[in-house]
Enzyme design. Structure first.
Site, PDB file in Angstrom:
ATOM      1  N   TYR A   5       0.916  -1.147  -0.083  1.00  0.00           N
ATOM      2  CA  TYR A   5      -0.135   0.155  -0.077  1.00  0.00           C
ATOM      3  C   TYR A   5       0.843   1.213   0.144  1.00  0.00           C
ATOM      4  CZ  TYR A   5      -3.110   3.621   1.835  1.00  0.00           C
ATOM      5  OH  TYR A   5      -3.603   4.879   1.797  1.00  0.00           O
ATOM      6  N   GLU A  20      -3.719   7.344  -4.059  1.00  0.00           N
ATOM      7  CA  GLU A  20      -3.678   6.298  -3.019  1.00  0.00           C
ATOM      8  C   GLU A  20      -3.420   4.853  -4.038  1.00  0.00           C
ATOM      9  OE1 GLU A  20      -7.276   4.722  -1.615  1.00  0.00           O
ATOM     10  OE2 GLU A  20      -6.357   4.311   0.451  1.00  0.00           O
TER      11      GLU A  20
END
Ligand code: GDP
Ligand code: MN
Length: 443
Positions: A164, A252
């Site tokens: 991530y 993101e």
């Protein structure tokens, strides 16, 4: 002012059902708070774009991405798949719904196709579907386009792994930061709740920008070595350049994938561009997809009102963002939930008040409207006259109780004006009074 902002944000966080479920530690609260601040604080004017557009931006800055071609129908989808095979040699494809919401995989909006027939079949299924994910409204969102992407989870010399990585602005320190985790591909909210120690952050000094040692530290903390380590360093460097260059307020990338042949690439891309920079980012301004936005918010924007749709029942009409947030606090304090955030700005004249009434009343959940105006430059009696005139003009369109609190220059005259108008408008001077009247009107 800041106090109110924080209170409202914490309020928003706490009311979030994800957090409601469990008691959470202060560290988790901080992480979740940060997270929700960036994800859900709609007051930061941002423009959301689709994954395929985000990937275009990333690729233009040299960030390696999972290659894909957008398609509007199954025929285009097959053509896209054929072209991908020519360009990348892939024989499997991923069909990905393009909506402005994450969690598509869970909702059945991301599917693997192992041949062209399956590309047709899956595209037929996904295009036009009402996709429901944890991030969409309960009724879901209609899918208009799919991204046909190369399959990047192919087997090879090593295992694939998912990470991530996000880039965002930390308002507390006034610096951009890179937030990253070994726990890619999962809901980061879940990671923050259960394993917050697996989330790392790296702050960037604006005077020198991202430093080489920082990119290496990130690659190291993600447990990479050899070729994958070098690839991650390049990836982070290009990603940060893209974030700065595109005037984004959030990137993101979840997941960032290490392929079985040690390439690092973006499989997903959530990109928010700062609205205030669109004047100098004309090509990104064109990426706006109004179909994805809340229709009432779109309309409010067109008439120049700062409106954010919320879930409650008390409509708010306020001047100034700080007072708007304080008013939302007031409504919560009275035991209710605000139906919207609405800042009418400096000129609260009859025409503007009427426009604001019409916008607020488009929301069928509104059971009462609280008008809270501070008359500084604009005198309260002017505003009061505006409210009365707007009410008259609107005839029977207003079926809910109206509570008006005017404070500031000529507040008393304003109150008289409203009380003597013969209209069913309740007036208040004190905050508490207004809260009590909201309570009385709704009980
Ligand atoms: P999201 O669910 O909206 O976050 O959409 P993502 O783009 O993150 O995709 C969801 C999931 O689909 C990823 O976490 C992967 O597990 C899976 N996925 C994406 N691309 C591929 C691919 O090329 N091959 C395979 N096998 N799975 C993929
Ligand atoms: Mn994702």
């Amino acid at each position: 002012m800041y106090f109110f902002e924080v209170t409202v944000l914490i309020g928003l966080c706490i009311s979030n059902s994800q957090i409601k479920r469990k008691k959470v530690s202060p560290l988790k609260i901080t992480l979740l708070f940060l997270w929700h601040f960036f994800k859900q604080d709609k007051r930061i004017t941002i423009m959301n774009i689709h994954e395929y557009q985000g990937k275009e931006i990333l690729a233009s800055y040299g960030v390696r991405v999972q290659r894909g071609i957008v398609a509007n129908n199954p025929v285009e989808a097959v053509a896209a798949a054929k072209q991908l095979t020519t360009e990348t040699g892939t024989s499997w494809y991923v069909v990905k719904a393009q909506i402005h919401a994450g969690g598509r995989g869970k909702g059945g909006g991301v599917k693997l196709a192992k041949n062209l027939d399956q590309v047709t079949e899956i595209s037929e299924q996904i295009i036009g579907m009402q996709l429901i994910t944890p991030q969409t409204p309960p009724e879901g969102k209609t899918v208009h386009k799919v991204l046909i992407a190369e399959d990047v989870y192919y087997p090879g010399e090593s295992e694939t792994s998912e990470f991530y990585v996000s880039v965002l602005l930390n308002r507390a320190t006034g610096r951009n930061m890179i937030m990253y985790s070994t726990e890619g591909g999962m809901d980061i909210e879940e990671v923050a709740e259960h394993t917050p120690h697996l989330i790392f952050t790296e702050e960037i000094d604006p005077s020198v920008g991202l430093q080489g040692f920082q990119a290496r530290k990130i690659a190291f903390n993600l447990g990479l070595s050899g070729e994958a380590f070098k690839e991650m360093v390049k990836f982070i460097d290009a990603l940060y350049k893209a974030y700065i260059g595109s005037d984004s307020s959030m990137f993101e990338i979840n997941p960032v994938l290490k392929t079985s042949d040690n390439k690092i690439l973006a499989v997903d891309a959530k990109v928010n561009i700062d609205d205030n920079a669109l004047f100098r980012q004309a090509k990104y301004a064109e990426m706006r997809d109004v179909r994805e936005e809340n229709p009432i918010e779109v309309e409010a924007k067109e008439v120049g009102l700062n409106y954010v749709d919320l879930d409650g029942t008390v409509g708010c009409m306020v001047n100034g963002a700080g007072l708007a947030m304080a008013t939302m606090d007031l409504i919560k304090y009275a035991g209710f939930e605000p139906a919207n955030f609405l800042d009418v700005g400096g000129t609260a004249d009859a025409k503007r008040v009427e426009t604001a009434f019409r916008i607020i009343l488009k929301d069928p959940n509104v059971k009462a409207i609280l008008i809270n105006i501070f008359g500084g430059i604009v005198r309260c009696d002017r505003v009061a006259q505006g409210v009365v005139d707007a009410y008259k003009n609107m005839g029977d369109a207003i079926k809910v109780p109206i509570i008006v609190r005017l404070q500031g220059t000529n507040a008393e005259i304003a109150k008289e004006l409203i009380d003597n108008s013969g209209m069913p408008i309740l007036s208040a001077v004190q905050f508490q009074e207004a809260a009590d009247q909201v309570k009385a009107a709704l009980s």
